[in-house]
Design a protein around this motif. Structure first.
Motif, PDB file in Angstrom:
ATOM      1  N   ILE A  67      -0.780  29.560  37.997  1.00  0.00           N
ATOM      2  CA  ILE A  67      -2.158  29.028  38.571  1.00  0.00           C
ATOM      3  C   ILE A  67      -2.480  28.247  37.527  1.00  0.00           C
ATOM      4  CG2 ILE A  67      -4.288  29.002  38.081  1.00  0.00           C
ATOM      5  CD1 ILE A  67      -4.143  32.421  38.262  1.00  0.00           C
ATOM      6  N   CYS A  68      -1.520  28.334  36.675  1.00  0.00           N
ATOM      7  CA  CYS A  68      -1.830  26.285  35.638  1.00  0.00           C
ATOM      8  C   CYS A  68      -0.959  25.656  35.811  1.00  0.00           C
ATOM      9  CB  CYS A  68      -1.321  26.891  33.968  1.00  0.00           C
ATOM     10  SG  CYS A  68      -1.495  28.492  33.695  1.00  0.00           S
ATOM     11  N   LEU A  69      -0.093  25.228  37.159  1.00  0.00           N
ATOM     12  CA  LEU A  69       1.349  24.693  37.126  1.00  0.00           C
ATOM     13  C   LEU A  69       0.777  23.855  38.486  1.00  0.00           C
ATOM     14  CD1 LEU A  69       4.453  26.912  37.040  1.00  0.00           C
ATOM     15  CD2 LEU A  69       2.833  25.342  35.145  1.00  0.00           C
ATOM     16  N   GLU A  70       0.829  21.839  38.308  1.00  0.00           N
ATOM     17  CA  GLU A  70       0.246  20.904  38.808  1.00  0.00           C
ATOM     18  C   GLU A  70       1.503  20.836  39.667  1.00  0.00           C
ATOM     19  OE1 GLU A  70      -2.602  19.855  40.389  1.00  0.00           O
ATOM     20  OE2 GLU A  70      -3.262  21.236  38.761  1.00  0.00           O
ATOM     21  N   PRO A  71       1.942  20.283  40.297  1.00  0.00           N
ATOM     22  CA  PRO A  71       2.840  19.676  41.487  1.00  0.00           C
ATOM     23  C   PRO A  71       3.906  18.553  40.128  1.00  0.00           C
ATOM     24  CG  PRO A  71       1.402  19.512  42.739  1.00  0.00           C
ATOM     25  CD  PRO A  71       0.962  20.185  41.620  1.00  0.00           C
ATOM     26  N   GLU A  72       3.550  17.779  39.442  1.00  0.00           N
ATOM     27  CA  GLU A  72       3.738  16.349  38.523  1.00  0.00           C
ATOM     28  C   GLU A  72       4.474  18.064  37.029  1.00  0.00           C
ATOM     29  OE1 GLU A  72      -0.136  16.669  37.726  1.00  0.00           O
ATOM     30  OE2 GLU A  72       1.108  17.217  39.951  1.00  0.00           O
ATOM     31  N   HIS A  90       6.870  20.139  37.374  1.00  0.00           N
ATOM     32  CA  HIS A  90       7.786  20.388  37.353  1.00  0.00           C
ATOM     33  C   HIS A  90       8.933  19.503  37.654  1.00  0.00           C
ATOM     34  CE1 HIS A  90       7.081  24.694  40.037  1.00  0.00           C
ATOM     35  NE2 HIS A  90       6.002  24.092  40.152  1.00  0.00           N
ATOM     36  N   ASP A  91       8.323  17.959  37.354  1.00  0.00           N
ATOM     37  CA  ASP A  91       8.963  16.831  36.883  1.00  0.00           C
ATOM     38  C   ASP A  91       8.991  16.596  35.634  1.00  0.00           C
ATOM     39  OD1 ASP A  91       9.372  15.829  39.100  1.00  0.00           O
ATOM     40  OD2 ASP A  91       7.356  15.735  39.445  1.00  0.00           O
ATOM     41  N   THR A  92       8.652  16.971  34.608  1.00  0.00           N
ATOM     42  CA  THR A  92       8.014  17.095  33.154  1.00  0.00           C
ATOM     43  C   THR A  92       8.564  18.644  32.078  1.00  0.00           C
ATOM     44  OG1 THR A  92       5.826  17.480  33.021  1.00  0.00           O
ATOM     45  CG2 THR A  92       6.908  15.796  33.815  1.00  0.00           C
ATOM     46  N   LEU A  93       8.851  19.448  32.654  1.00  0.00           N
ATOM     47  CA  LEU A  93       8.564  20.685  32.372  1.00  0.00           C
ATOM     48  C   LEU A  93       9.885  21.496  33.201  1.00  0.00           C
ATOM     49  CD1 LEU A  93       5.257  22.015  32.203  1.00  0.00           C
ATOM     50  CD2 LEU A  93       6.959  21.828  29.955  1.00  0.00           C
ATOM     51  N   GLY A  94      10.466  22.500  32.496  1.00  0.00           N
ATOM     52  CA  GLY A  94      11.223  23.714  33.001  1.00  0.00           C
ATOM     53  C   GLY A  94      10.694  25.147  33.618  1.00  0.00           C
ATOM     54  N   ILE A  95      10.978  24.949  34.225  1.00  0.00           N
ATOM     55  CA  ILE A  95       9.753  26.207  34.848  1.00  0.00           C
ATOM     56  C   ILE A  95      10.628  27.163  35.016  1.00  0.00           C
ATOM     57  CG2 ILE A  95       8.391  26.918  36.504  1.00  0.00           C
ATOM     58  CD1 ILE A  95       7.213  24.192  36.093  1.00  0.00           C
ATOM     59  N   VAL A  96      10.851  29.246  35.134  1.00  0.00           N
ATOM     60  CA  VAL A  96      11.619  30.050  35.800  1.00  0.00           C
ATOM     61  C   VAL A  96      10.281  31.192  35.902  1.00  0.00           C
ATOM     62  CG1 VAL A  96      13.202  31.892  35.610  1.00  0.00           C
ATOM     63  CG2 VAL A  96      13.652  29.266  35.044  1.00  0.00           C
ATOM     64  N   GLU A  97      10.630  31.477  36.818  1.00  0.00           N
ATOM     65  CA  GLU A  97      10.063  32.927  37.145  1.00  0.00           C
ATOM     66  C   GLU A  97       9.957  33.966  36.001  1.00  0.00           C
ATOM     67  OE1 GLU A  97       8.893  35.530  41.507  1.00  0.00           O
ATOM     68  OE2 GLU A  97       7.826  33.450  41.865  1.00  0.00           O
ATOM     69  N   ILE A  98       9.673  35.236  36.222  1.00  0.00           N
ATOM     70  CA  ILE A  98       9.452  35.487  35.082  1.00  0.00           C
ATOM     71  C   ILE A  98       8.731  36.938  35.498  1.00  0.00           C
ATOM     72  CG2 ILE A  98      10.917  34.846  33.561  1.00  0.00           C
ATOM     73  CD1 ILE A  98       8.920  35.078  31.581  1.00  0.00           C
ATOM     74  N   ASP A  99       8.684  37.445  36.803  1.00  0.00           N
ATOM     75  CA  ASP A  99       7.933  38.571  37.015  1.00  0.00           C
ATOM     76  C   ASP A  99       8.670  39.681  36.838  1.00  0.00           C
ATOM     77  OD1 ASP A  99       5.738  36.998  38.432  1.00  0.00           O
ATOM     78  OD2 ASP A  99       6.103  37.516  40.189  1.00  0.00           O
ATOM     79  N   HIS A 100       9.738  39.502  37.314  1.00  0.00           N
ATOM     80  CA  HIS A 100      11.022  40.694  36.669  1.00  0.00           C
ATOM     81  C   HIS A 100      11.131  41.519  34.779  1.00  0.00           C
ATOM     82  CE1 HIS A 100      12.908  37.311  35.214  1.00  0.00           C
ATOM     83  NE2 HIS A 100      13.708  37.961  34.393  1.00  0.00           N
ATOM     84  N   LEU A 101      10.082  40.540  34.049  1.00  0.00           N
ATOM     85  CA  LEU A 101       9.403  41.038  32.914  1.00  0.00           C
ATOM     86  C   LEU A 101       8.585  41.289  32.633  1.00  0.00           C
ATOM     87  CD1 LEU A 101      11.813  38.165  31.170  1.00  0.00           C
ATOM     88  CD2 LEU A 101      12.504  40.406  31.852  1.00  0.00           C
ATOM     89  N   LEU A 102       7.330  40.571  33.365  1.00  0.00           N
ATOM     90  CA  LEU A 102       6.008  40.779  33.202  1.00  0.00           C
ATOM     91  C   LEU A 102       5.199  40.725  34.574  1.00  0.00           C
ATOM     92  CD1 LEU A 102       5.130  38.274  30.200  1.00  0.00           C
ATOM     93  CD2 LEU A 102       5.497  40.680  29.496  1.00  0.00           C
ATOM     94  N   SER A 103       5.178  42.080  35.246  1.00  0.00           N
ATOM     95  CA  SER A 103       4.548  41.543  36.383  1.00  0.00           C
ATOM     96  C   SER A 103       3.452  41.013  37.186  1.00  0.00           C
ATOM     97  CB  SER A 103       4.011  43.105  37.077  1.00  0.00           C
ATOM     98  OG  SER A 103       2.796  43.987  35.835  1.00  0.00           O
ATOM     99  N   SER A 104       3.797  40.339  38.181  1.00  0.00           N
ATOM    100  CA  SER A 104       2.397  39.062  38.629  1.00  0.00           C
ATOM    101  C   SER A 104       0.806  39.963  38.381  1.00  0.00           C
ATOM    102  CB  SER A 104       2.901  39.082  39.842  1.00  0.00           C
ATOM    103  OG  SER A 104       2.248  39.986  40.982  1.00  0.00           O
ATOM    104  N   LEU A 105       0.274  38.851  37.650  1.00  0.00           N
ATOM    105  CA  LEU A 105      -1.454  39.979  37.746  1.00  0.00           C
ATOM    106  C   LEU A 105      -2.401  39.683  39.091  1.00  0.00           C
ATOM    107  CD1 LEU A 105      -1.905  38.057  34.870  1.00  0.00           C
ATOM    108  CD2 LEU A 105      -1.329  40.748  35.225  1.00  0.00           C
TER     109      LEU A 105
END
Length: 238
Positions: free
Chosen positions: A179-184, A186-201
């Motif tokens: 929810i916290c992420l804006e399109p921009e 993805h250009d200034t941060l490294g972003i990886v989904e980790i739902d396998h570690l901490l399940s989605s809310l």
């Protein structure tokens, strides 16, 4: 008979008009997580204001426990947050959408090349946390503790935007909701989904069971549901 009941019918029509006008005025008090207030609700609020320009909206950013208390006391009309750990018979909860858990790193970080990322990998780096009472931080620290993994918290902050700024400059890595992420971002941060570690809310709407909700409140809830369905369709299309 028609002449006799005409004033009654006219009076009922006047009452209906009055009630409709009153429903389009008044106030609506909403509580939500700060991230929802900043990133999710603006479009919903704007759409609602276009239809109900005379309704005064009070929007409060609060942690989970405070929102539940405010719903029960009648201080707010509805709250947006995660479901309770244990059912509460005085409250009604309707799920809206699932929020994925994301790992944030500086661009080019070595964690971005690991598939899958493990908790042990994340804990090797200084952690930037936010929202001391947040479900996400609680889940992260519990998961690390359950595996007996040592970790270092380098910063604790009160909002995701501040966290992202400090991750960008290399102070550490962080975990946040998508929810916290804006399109921009993805250009200034490294972003990886980790739902396998901490399940989605699950994010949803809390209301007080049995409380009468006016037309404006019901319309706002419908807007939330429509926005969530639109977001889900976009995600599926992507």
């Amino acid at each position: 008979i028609l002449e006799m009941i005409a004033p009654v019918i006219s009076g009922l029509a006047a009452v209906k008009t009055y009630v409709n006008n009153q429903e389009r005025r008044g106030s609506l008090t909403i509580a939500a997580y700060g991230d929802l207030v900043l990133h999710y609700l603006p479009m919903v609020i704007q759409s609602f204001r276009n239809r109900y320009p005379d309704v005064h909206i009070r929007l409060l950013a609060r942690p989970h426990a405070s929102m539940i208390q405010m719903i029960k006391s009648g201080e707010v009309d509805l709250a947006l947050c995660t479901p309770p750990l244990a059912p509460d018979p005085s409250l009604e909860f309707v799920g809206l959408f699932q929020s994925s858990t994301m790992l944030l790193t500086p661009p080019g970080h070595e964690l971005l090349g690991r598939r899958p990322v493990r908790l042990l990998d994340i804990a090797r780096w200084p952690l930037i946390l936010y929202g001391q009472q947040s479900v996400l931080q609680t889940n992260l620290e519990r998961a690390l503790g359950d595996q007996g993994i040592n970790y270092e918290i380098v910063l604790e902050m009160d909002n995701a935007e501040s966290v992202k700024r400090y991750v960008r400059i290399g102070m550490g890595v962080a975990v946040c909701s998508d929810i916290c992420l804006e399109p921009e971002d993805h250009d200034t941060l490294g972003i990886v989904e980790i739902d396998h570690l901490l399940s989605s809310l699950t994010i949803g709407i809390y209301t007080l069971k049995g409380k009468f909700q006016g037309r404006s409140a019901l319309s706002f809830i419908d807007g939330l549901k429509a926005t969530s369905q639109w977001s889900l369709n976009v995600a599926r299309a992507g």
